[in-house]
Design an enzyme around this catalytic site. Structure first.
Site, short mmCIF file in Angstrom:
data_model
loop_
_atom_site.label_atom_id
_atom_site.label_comp_id
_atom_site.label_asym_id
_atom_site.label_seq_id
_atom_site.Cartn_x
_atom_site.Cartn_y
_atom_site.Cartn_z
N SER A 136 -5.04 -8.32 -9.55
CA SER A 136 -6.10 -7.73 -8.75
C SER A 136 -7.28 -7.42 -9.67
O SER A 136 -7.13 -6.67 -10.64
CB SER A 136 -5.56 -6.45 -8.09
OG SER A 136 -6.56 -5.78 -7.38
N LYS A 162 -6.90 -11.93 -6.93
CA LYS A 162 -7.40 -11.13 -5.81
C LYS A 162 -8.66 -10.42 -6.29
O LYS A 162 -8.64 -9.74 -7.32
CB LYS A 162 -6.32 -10.13 -5.39
CG LYS A 162 -6.80 -8.88 -4.65
CD LYS A 162 -5.62 -8.15 -4.02
CE LYS A 162 -5.74 -6.64 -4.13
NZ LYS A 162 -4.60 -5.93 -3.54
N LYS A 164 -11.51 -7.60 -5.59
CA LYS A 164 -11.88 -6.43 -4.81
C LYS A 164 -13.30 -6.67 -4.29
O LYS A 164 -14.16 -7.13 -5.05
CB LYS A 164 -11.85 -5.18 -5.69
CG LYS A 164 -10.44 -4.77 -6.07
CD LYS A 164 -9.68 -4.24 -4.85
CE LYS A 164 -8.37 -3.61 -5.26
NZ LYS A 164 -7.66 -3.06 -4.09
N ASP A 190 -9.77 -8.13 -1.24
CA ASP A 190 -9.28 -6.84 -0.73
C ASP A 190 -10.47 -5.88 -0.62
O ASP A 190 -11.13 -5.57 -1.61
CB ASP A 190 -8.23 -6.27 -1.70
CG ASP A 190 -7.60 -4.97 -1.19
OD1 ASP A 190 -7.94 -4.51 -0.08
OD2 ASP A 190 -6.73 -4.42 -1.91
N GLU A 215 -7.75 -8.72 2.79
CA GLU A 215 -6.86 -7.55 2.88
C GLU A 215 -7.65 -6.33 3.32
O GLU A 215 -8.71 -6.03 2.76
CB GLU A 215 -6.23 -7.34 1.50
CG GLU A 215 -5.27 -6.17 1.38
CD GLU A 215 -4.67 -6.09 -0.04
OE1 GLU A 215 -4.78 -7.07 -0.80
OE2 GLU A 215 -4.11 -5.04 -0.37
N ASP A 240 -2.89 -3.54 4.53
CA ASP A 240 -2.30 -2.73 3.46
C ASP A 240 -2.26 -1.28 3.96
O ASP A 240 -1.25 -0.84 4.55
CB ASP A 240 -3.16 -2.90 2.18
CG ASP A 240 -2.77 -1.97 1.03
OD1 ASP A 240 -1.89 -1.12 1.20
OD2 ASP A 240 -3.39 -2.08 -0.05
N LYS A 264 3.91 -2.15 0.13
CA LYS A 264 4.04 -1.24 -1.01
C LYS A 264 5.10 -0.23 -0.61
O LYS A 264 4.91 0.54 0.34
CB LYS A 264 2.72 -0.50 -1.26
CG LYS A 264 1.61 -1.36 -1.82
CD LYS A 264 0.32 -0.56 -1.98
CE LYS A 264 -0.82 -1.46 -2.40
NZ LYS A 264 -2.14 -0.80 -2.17
N GLY A 292 0.59 -3.27 -5.27
CA GLY A 292 0.78 -2.45 -6.46
C GLY A 292 -0.11 -1.23 -6.44
O GLY A 292 -1.13 -1.19 -5.73
O1 SMG Z 1 -1.06 -2.47 -9.23
O2 SMG Z 1 -2.14 -4.26 -9.84
C1 SMG Z 1 -2.06 -3.20 -9.21
C2 SMG Z 1 -3.24 -2.78 -8.38
C3 SMG Z 1 -3.34 -3.62 -7.17
O3 SMG Z 1 -5.40 -3.70 -6.03
C4 SMG Z 1 -4.38 -3.10 -6.20
N1 SMG Z 1 -4.06 -1.96 -5.54
O4 SMG Z 1 -5.48 -1.66 -2.31
O5 SMG Z 1 -4.02 -3.01 -3.03
C5 SMG Z 1 -4.79 -2.06 -3.23
C6 SMG Z 1 -4.93 -1.37 -4.57
C7 SMG Z 1 -4.61 0.08 -4.47
C8 SMG Z 1 -4.82 0.86 -5.72
S1 SMG Z 1 -6.44 0.81 -6.21
C9 SMG Z 1 -6.73 1.99 -7.39
MG MG Z 2 -5.01 -3.24 -0.93
#
Ligand code: SMG
Ligand code: MG
Length: 369
Positions: A136, A162, A164, A190, A215, A240, A264, A292
């Site tokens: 991510s 992925k 953001k 995402d 996402e 999510d 998750k 994650g």
């Molecule tokens: O654990 O690699 C990881 C982070 C993956 O993008 C990630 N998590 O919305 O999926 C999500 C985010 C939530 C935590 S963002 C601080």
């Molecule tokens: Mg997410």
């Protein structure tokens, strides 16, 4: 002989991230983690709470999770008997607080599996011994900076990227990554709930880029709006934040609010509920993958085991330890050909390294039962 729980340690650790992680709701530079250790007559179990230091991703946060564990969840535990179903029944009357409940349930499960000499993977029904990994990638100050980061992750072997996104950082970075790395790269985005249905036209602009999924484009409780958006996009919608239980997953699937689910375990209250969502999604032909929360090795180990279940058909946000931390609190998870191996030892199969753990510990409290 019934297993007795003698107490629970709530330990806070501070884990600086190797690089700041920016999402549509904020920037993380250090991971403030709540660890849970249960001590039983049969041995110990560990787990990690997914709550962040502030309630932005969801309503839970680390101090709050620690408080609800201390005040309500731990004191309610059955004093004898380490039956996971009994623990679930005890925690059920308390509304919400799924990240906190999940950490407690997982620590108890870890203790039980260790004493039974069974691994998380075997207990959950893992179908393979390694899982494909994605990464991510946070929002950056510029497109060139993003392209450099993506290039490095691809060179490390990550099988899926992925990005953001947020309003103002969506079409342009996606187009740039596609142009630079080609149409074969497995790519998804995402938004962490940063858009509204009024942005449907802009989001439809993502349809040109062959994304695996988008996402959580809309707000956490916008289930009906996600269903409407799904009718307007070609890109599959993955939920999510909106999915907090198997019941939510069932509602989302029947509404047509998503065709993919990010699972998750913490967000849904534990690994058993996570497996229920997996089973339900699989029965409906809905793909799932493991999300994650920037976990240390403790949380990662159990996630990797879950990601080995047969319905997890897309690479997860189960990245290697070095994606997050210079030094992990367990032996580091290291990618081989873009995969992580499912731990084979009893319980989660990993142990905190005492010296590292001590170094990063900020506080610890003991709740005797
Ligand atoms: O654990 O690699 C990881 C982070 C993956 O993008 C990630 N998590 O919305 O999926 C999500 C985010 C939530 C935590 S963002 C601080
Ligand atoms: Mg997410």
């Amino acid at each position: 002989m019934k297993t007795k729980i003698s107490g629970v340690e709530l330990r806070r650790i501070a884990m600086p991230l190797v690089t700041p992680f920016r999402t549509s709701f904020g920037v993380e530079t250090s991971r403030d983690v709540l660890l849970v250790r249960v001590v039983t007559s049969d041995g110990e179990g560990w787990a990690e709470c997914g709550a962040m230091s502030e309630p932005r991703y969801c309503s839970e946060y680390a101090d709050g999770a620690q408080a609800v564990l201390r005040e309500f969840l731990v004191p309610a535990l059955p004093k004898d008997g380490l039956d996971v179903q009994a623990v679930q029944r005890t925690l059920k009357p308390f509304t919400g607080h799924r990240l906190a409940k999940s950490a407690l349930e997982t620590a108890l499960l870890d203790a039980r599996l260790r004493s039974a000499d069974e691994s998380f993977g075997s207990y959950l029904g893992a179908a393979r011994d390694r899982v494909p990994c994605g990464v991510s990638v946070g929002i950056m100050d510029s497109v060139p900076e993003l392209l450099d980061a993506v290039e490095e992750y691809i060179a490390e072997g990550y099988l899926r990227i992925k990005l953001k996104i947020e309003p103002g950082w969506d079409i342009e970075p996606v187009r740039a990554v596609r142009e630079r790395f080609g149409g074969d790269l497995l790519l998804q985005v995402d938004a962490n709930a940063a858009y509204t249905l009024a942005d449907a036209r802009r989001l439809a602009g993502l349809d040109d880029f062959g994304l695996l999924l988008v996402e959580q484009p809309l707000a956490n409780d916008d289930m009906v709006q996600h269903a409407e958006l799904a009718r307007r996009l070609r890109t599959p919608i993955c939920l999510d934040e909106s999915i907090e239980s198997a019941a939510d997953a069932a509602a989302a699937i029947s509404l047509g609010a998503c065709s993919v689910i990010n699972i998750k375990p913490g967000r849904v209250g534990g690994y058993l509920e996570a497996r229920r969502i997996h089973d339900l999604a699989r029965a409906h032909g809905v793909a799932v993958w493991c999300g994650g929360m920037l976990e240390t090795g403790i949380g990662r180990a159990a996630n990797v085991a879950l990601a080995a279940l047969p319905g997890f058909t897309l690479p997860g946000d189960t990245s290697g330890s070095s994606r997050y931390f210079a030094t992990d609190i367990t032996e580091p998870f290291v990618l081989t050909e873009g995969h992580l191996e499912v731990p084979e030892g009893p319980g989660t199969g990993v142990d905190p390294l005492p010296d590292v753990l001590d170094e990063v510990t900020v506080s610890s409290e003991w709740i005797a039962l």
